[in-house]
Design a protein around this motif. Structure first.
Motif, mmCIF file in Angstrom:
data_model
loop_
_atom_site.group_PDB
_atom_site.id
_atom_site.type_symbol
_atom_site.label_atom_id
_atom_site.label_comp_id
_atom_site.label_asym_id
_atom_site.label_seq_id
_atom_site.Cartn_x
_atom_site.Cartn_y
_atom_site.Cartn_z
ATOM 1 N N ASP A 78 -3.992 11.799 -1.381
ATOM 2 C CA ASP A 78 -4.762 11.275 -1.901
ATOM 3 C C ASP A 78 -4.515 10.077 -0.975
ATOM 4 O O ASP A 78 -4.249 10.168 -0.257
ATOM 5 N N GLU A 79 -6.139 9.551 -0.930
ATOM 6 C CA GLU A 79 -6.756 9.349 0.470
ATOM 7 C C GLU A 79 -5.509 7.449 0.306
ATOM 8 O O GLU A 79 -5.390 7.275 1.688
ATOM 9 N N ALA A 128 -2.536 7.157 -0.223
ATOM 10 C CA ALA A 128 -1.168 7.585 0.316
ATOM 11 C C ALA A 128 -1.247 7.540 1.344
ATOM 12 O O ALA A 128 -0.721 7.477 2.492
#
Length: 274
Positions: A193-194, A196
């Protein structure tokens, strides 16, 4: 009480216009010039005088400040204005041009004009606030009282040292932006996930670079960033910075509108398209 110096300010881009406005606000008689003359309009409305040519702008100046796009622009302006300068004029060169361009300028001037190379750290937000970091090479004693309206002065050494230190500082920032963008590209390739991944990077040593890579309230044009990195890679063998330069150049080639867009937009391009 002495009269304020007459200042000629040449170069009214994103940074120059804001810096000139601060000098105008503290009462210095200000003559401005820009190759695209329309950019002088807002400052004229606030009390500045617009000159038709760079030579006309400097003819009666006690102090000349240049904030230009790069070495070629500085060389062109110098060819025009040097014959018009009065003995005793002080020239503060605040563009990012590298030390070679500063030394060329110093050789043109001879003994009658005092040259200080004083490029700045910070973007449009700090220019508007007057909180830039000013890296000054040469004798700043005669200009420090003016520069203080633009930011805090750090004396870097002899003429040319300010320009050299600016290259070092800029390449560190821009290299960090490029590395942060590549790290997030890797995160995407690994299915992370970008948000995260970005949060994890922001909490580590690259925190400052991540913040700059996603800044949306400042402006440092991608083409100018590429120019700065190119100056550095001509001065020394810098394989990592050569890769960063290729990223910025590829971004502008693929999307020409990025040339004047902030480097954060180029970082987004790197993340999406590598």
């Amino acid at each position: 009480m002495p009269h304020p110096e007459k200042i000629a300010f040449l170069g009214l881009g994103h940074m120059g216009a804001l810096m000139a406005r601060r000098l105008l606000a503290v009462g210095h008689p200000l003559t401005v010039w820009n190759r695209t003359a329309a950019k002088a309009g807002p400052l004229v409305a606030e009390g500045a005088v617009s000159a038709a040519t760079a030579a006309e702008a400097v003819r009666d100046a006690d102090l000349l400040i240049t904030m230009l796009s790069g070495p070629d622009a500085l060389d062109a302006v110098a060819a025009e204005v040097v014959p018009a300068l009065r003995p005793g004029t002080r020239w503060v060169e605040m563009s990012t041009v590298g030390p070679d361009a500063v030394h060329r300028l110093a050789a043109r001037l001879g003994d009658g004009v005092t040259l200080v190379d004083a490029p700045v750290m910070g973007s449009t937000d700090r220019a508007a606030e007057g909180t830039l970091g000013i890296l000054a090479g040469g004798d700043v004693s005669g200009v420090a009282h003016v520069l203080r309206h633009l930011g805090a002065v750090t004396r870097s050494g002899p003429t040319g040292s300010g320009a050299a230190l600016k290259l070092v500082a800029n390449t560190a920032v821009l290299g960090g932006v490029g590395v942060a963008a590549e790290a997030l590209r890797l995160a995407g390739a690994l299915g992370l996930d970008e948000a995260a991944a970005r949060a994890a990077l922001a909490a580590g040593p690259l925190g400052g670079a991540v913040a700059r890579a996603f800044a949306d309230d400042v402006h440092f044009g991608t083409a100018l960033a590429a120019k700065d990195v190119a100056l550095a890679t001509k001065a020394a063998r810098l394989p990592v910075l050569e890769a960063v330069l290729a990223h910025f150049q590829e971004a502008v080639t693929a999307a020409p509108a990025l040339a004047d867009a902030d480097v954060s937009q180029a970082a987004g391009h790197i993340i999406r398209t590598l």
